[in-house]
Scaffold this motif. Structure first.
Motif, PDB file in Angstrom:
ATOM      1  N   UNK A   1      49.440  12.483 -32.672  1.00  0.00           N
ATOM      2  CA  UNK A   1      49.671  13.856 -32.766  1.00  0.00           C
ATOM      3  C   UNK A   1      50.072  14.076 -34.124  1.00  0.00           C
ATOM      4  N   UNK A   2      49.397  14.823 -35.024  1.00  0.00           N
ATOM      5  CA  UNK A   2      49.669  15.106 -36.544  1.00  0.00           C
ATOM      6  C   UNK A   2      51.205  15.248 -36.712  1.00  0.00           C
ATOM      7  N   UNK A   3      51.693  16.051 -35.969  1.00  0.00           N
ATOM      8  CA  UNK A   3      53.035  16.397 -35.905  1.00  0.00           C
ATOM      9  C   UNK A   3      53.957  15.160 -36.010  1.00  0.00           C
ATOM     10  N   UNK A   4      53.639  14.268 -35.132  1.00  0.00           N
ATOM     11  CA  UNK A   4      54.501  13.078 -35.033  1.00  0.00           C
ATOM     12  C   UNK A   4      54.468  12.358 -36.508  1.00  0.00           C
ATOM     13  N   UNK A   5      53.081  12.409 -36.845  1.00  0.00           N
ATOM     14  CA  UNK A   5      53.150  11.393 -38.177  1.00  0.00           C
ATOM     15  C   UNK A   5      53.940  11.896 -39.352  1.00  0.00           C
ATOM     16  N   UNK A   6      53.701  13.439 -39.377  1.00  0.00           N
ATOM     17  CA  UNK A   6      54.362  14.122 -40.405  1.00  0.00           C
ATOM     18  C   UNK A   6      55.923  13.702 -40.356  1.00  0.00           C
ATOM     19  N   UNK A   7      56.533  13.846 -39.284  1.00  0.00           N
ATOM     20  CA  UNK A   7      57.885  14.001 -39.514  1.00  0.00           C
ATOM     21  C   UNK A   7      58.464  12.347 -39.420  1.00  0.00           C
ATOM     22  N   UNK A   8      57.506  11.605 -38.960  1.00  0.00           N
ATOM     23  CA  UNK A   8      57.796   9.984 -39.362  1.00  0.00           C
ATOM     24  C   UNK A   8      57.785   9.705 -40.841  1.00  0.00           C
ATOM     25  N   UNK A   9      56.842  10.190 -41.483  1.00  0.00           N
ATOM     26  CA  UNK A   9      56.488  10.055 -42.778  1.00  0.00           C
ATOM     27  C   UNK A   9      57.734  11.013 -43.591  1.00  0.00           C
ATOM     28  N   UNK A  10      58.170  11.936 -43.213  1.00  0.00           N
ATOM     29  CA  UNK A  10      59.309  12.495 -43.761  1.00  0.00           C
ATOM     30  C   UNK A  10      60.584  11.702 -43.693  1.00  0.00           C
ATOM     31  N   UNK A  11      60.686  11.017 -42.419  1.00  0.00           N
ATOM     32  CA  UNK A  11      61.915   9.979 -42.049  1.00  0.00           C
ATOM     33  C   UNK A  11      61.683   8.880 -43.100  1.00  0.00           C
ATOM     34  N   UNK A  12      60.619   8.510 -43.241  1.00  0.00           N
ATOM     35  CA  UNK A  12      60.431   7.251 -44.312  1.00  0.00           C
ATOM     36  C   UNK A  12      60.452   7.791 -45.663  1.00  0.00           C
ATOM     37  N   UNK A  13      60.600   9.271 -45.969  1.00  0.00           N
ATOM     38  CA  UNK A  13      60.596   9.559 -47.345  1.00  0.00           C
ATOM     39  C   UNK A  13      59.173   9.153 -48.107  1.00  0.00           C
ATOM     40  N   UNK A  14      58.231   9.244 -47.470  1.00  0.00           N
ATOM     41  CA  UNK A  14      57.023   9.029 -48.441  1.00  0.00           C
ATOM     42  C   UNK A  14      56.655  10.026 -49.308  1.00  0.00           C
ATOM     43  N   UNK A  15      56.002   9.513 -50.345  1.00  0.00           N
ATOM     44  CA  UNK A  15      55.902  10.353 -51.711  1.00  0.00           C
ATOM     45  C   UNK A  15      54.429  10.096 -51.968  1.00  0.00           C
ATOM     46  N   UNK A  16      53.770  11.054 -52.943  1.00  0.00           N
ATOM     47  CA  UNK A  16      52.435  10.959 -53.453  1.00  0.00           C
ATOM     48  C   UNK A  16      52.225   9.506 -53.965  1.00  0.00           C
ATOM     49  N   UNK A  17      51.026   9.081 -53.348  1.00  0.00           N
ATOM     50  CA  UNK A  17      50.354   7.587 -53.988  1.00  0.00           C
ATOM     51  C   UNK A  17      50.876   6.518 -52.755  1.00  0.00           C
ATOM     52  N   UNK A  18      51.448   7.079 -51.913  1.00  0.00           N
ATOM     53  CA  UNK A  18      51.682   6.207 -50.401  1.00  0.00           C
ATOM     54  C   UNK A  18      50.759   6.653 -49.441  1.00  0.00           C
ATOM     55  N   UNK A  19      49.501   7.136 -49.590  1.00  0.00           N
ATOM     56  CA  UNK A  19      48.624   7.686 -48.832  1.00  0.00           C
ATOM     57  C   UNK A  19      48.146   6.581 -47.663  1.00  0.00           C
ATOM     58  N   UNK A  20      48.165   5.394 -47.846  1.00  0.00           N
ATOM     59  CA  UNK A  20      48.145   4.078 -47.152  1.00  0.00           C
ATOM     60  C   UNK A  20      48.987   4.167 -46.069  1.00  0.00           C
TER      61      UNK A  20
END
Length: 346
Positions: free
Chosen positions: A312-331
């Motif tokens: 689920x894309x929503x789960x991906x986004x919230x986990x990325x937010x939890x990890x504080x992902x930033x531009x350049x970390x698309x991998x």
């Protein structure tokens, strides 16, 4: 009408409108704008009296690659086309240290860039010191901007902006890269920055929560001098502050932009017809991205990985937010999706 407006809170203060359509808009079309599209919109914005037109890959100079997306045109081609199309508007470029280099800046200068904006993560303004110093030596007007600014406190942002100004930036400010802010958030941050610097302050909004114009107005009311916007909001994720809405709202509140309304509306119509299959919309992806505080430019990558990994894309986004992902970390999107998939099947 002008006599009535002068009595309102703007009292004729000039706000510089910085048009990022041909840079941020690239995120929305996987960086595939061609030369004719760039030329047509640049000419329309110029005719409307838009003071600054930014152009480039969505992630800036030197950023065209497999990780962030290869642009249809090289930086040289994009800058050459837009420079030729602009008669009155100034041409701006954007660069993130690590993606672009000093050599990229020199090429932009050769192509006639009038303004060079250097961006860093909101707590890493020191990464801009070398490039701002180089540009100062070249005599180029510069701006320093902090990305993902919701990740830092107002006081920290003010300190980072003060450093950018000390490094030589002629203007400083923040990007709401994830479209996470509400007007009170913006007001607090711009006020703090305004108290720390003597140079113009800028704000760049995204519309994930439908707040881009309101947030931009809050920025101006708190003392911002430069506001970013895009035709039809054309930009990453749910889009940016919509220029053809922002300008008349500013004028109605008594601020001056120097932009011709009819020309601006014509340029926005041209942008919708020529640059995009459809204007950005606040869809479910945009809302979740904004709530999670994840960079809007992750949208296409998250959707692709969500489909391929069955997560689920929503789960991906919230986990990325939890990890504080930033531009350049698309991998990181793939890693997150695979970790979520493993946890669901365990």
């Amino acid at each position: 009408m002008s006599e009535h407006l002068s009595e309102l809170e703007g009292a004729g203060k000039t706000v510089m409108i910085y048009d990022a359509t041909l840079r941020d808009g690239h995120h929305a079309v996987r960086h595939q704008l061609d030369a004719e599209q760039l030329r047509v919109y640049a000419q329309a914005a110029d005719s409307a009296g838009v003071p600054v037109v930014e152009v480039g890959h969505g992630n800036g100079l030197g950023a065209s690659c497999l990780q962030t997306g290869r642009a249809r045109l090289s930086d040289d081609e994009m800058l050459s086309v837009v420079r030729e199309a602009l008669r009155n508007s100034r041409m701006a470029v954007f660069m993130l240290p690590g993606w672009g280099t000093a050599a990229d800046l020199d090429k932009a200068i050769v192509h006639g860039a009038d303004i060079v904006r250097i961006g860093t993560h909101c707590t890493e303004s020191n990464l801009a010191e070398r490039h701002l110093g180089l540009l100062r030596e070249r005599g180029v007007e510069t701006q320093g901007v902090l990305l993902m600014s919701h990740m830092a406190s107002p006081q920290r942002l003010a300190q980072e902006c003060a450093r950018l100004a000390a490094y030589g930036a002629n203007a400083v400010g923040i990007m709401d890269s994830a479209g996470h802010y509400l007007p009170a958030d913006v007001r607090e941050r711009i006020t703090a920055i305004r108290h720390e610097v003597d140079v113009p302050v800028l704000f760049h909004g995204h519309n994930n929560l439908g707040m881009a114009v309101a947030n931009s107005m809050a920025a101006v009311q708190a003392g911002a001098d430069i506001i970013d916007s895009c035709a039809r909001g054309f930009g990453a994720g749910a889009g940016n502050t919509q220029i053809e809405v922002l300008v008349p709202v500013l004028e109605r509140m008594g601020f001056s932009t120097g932009i011709d309304l009819y020309g601006l509306l014509d340029a926005a119509d041209i942008a919708e017809r020529v640059l995009m299959s459809a204007p950005p919309a606040i869809d479910s992806v945009g809302v979740v991205s904004g709530l999670a505080g994840v960079f809007s430019g992750f949208k296409n990558r998250v959707l692709d990985v969500s489909r391929s990994e069955g997560v689920d894309m929503r789960d991906i986004f919230f986990e990325l937010g939890r990890r504080q992902a930033v531009a350049g970390q698309e991998d990181l999107v793939v890693d997150v999706a695979q970790a979520l998939q493993a946890s669901q099947t365990a």
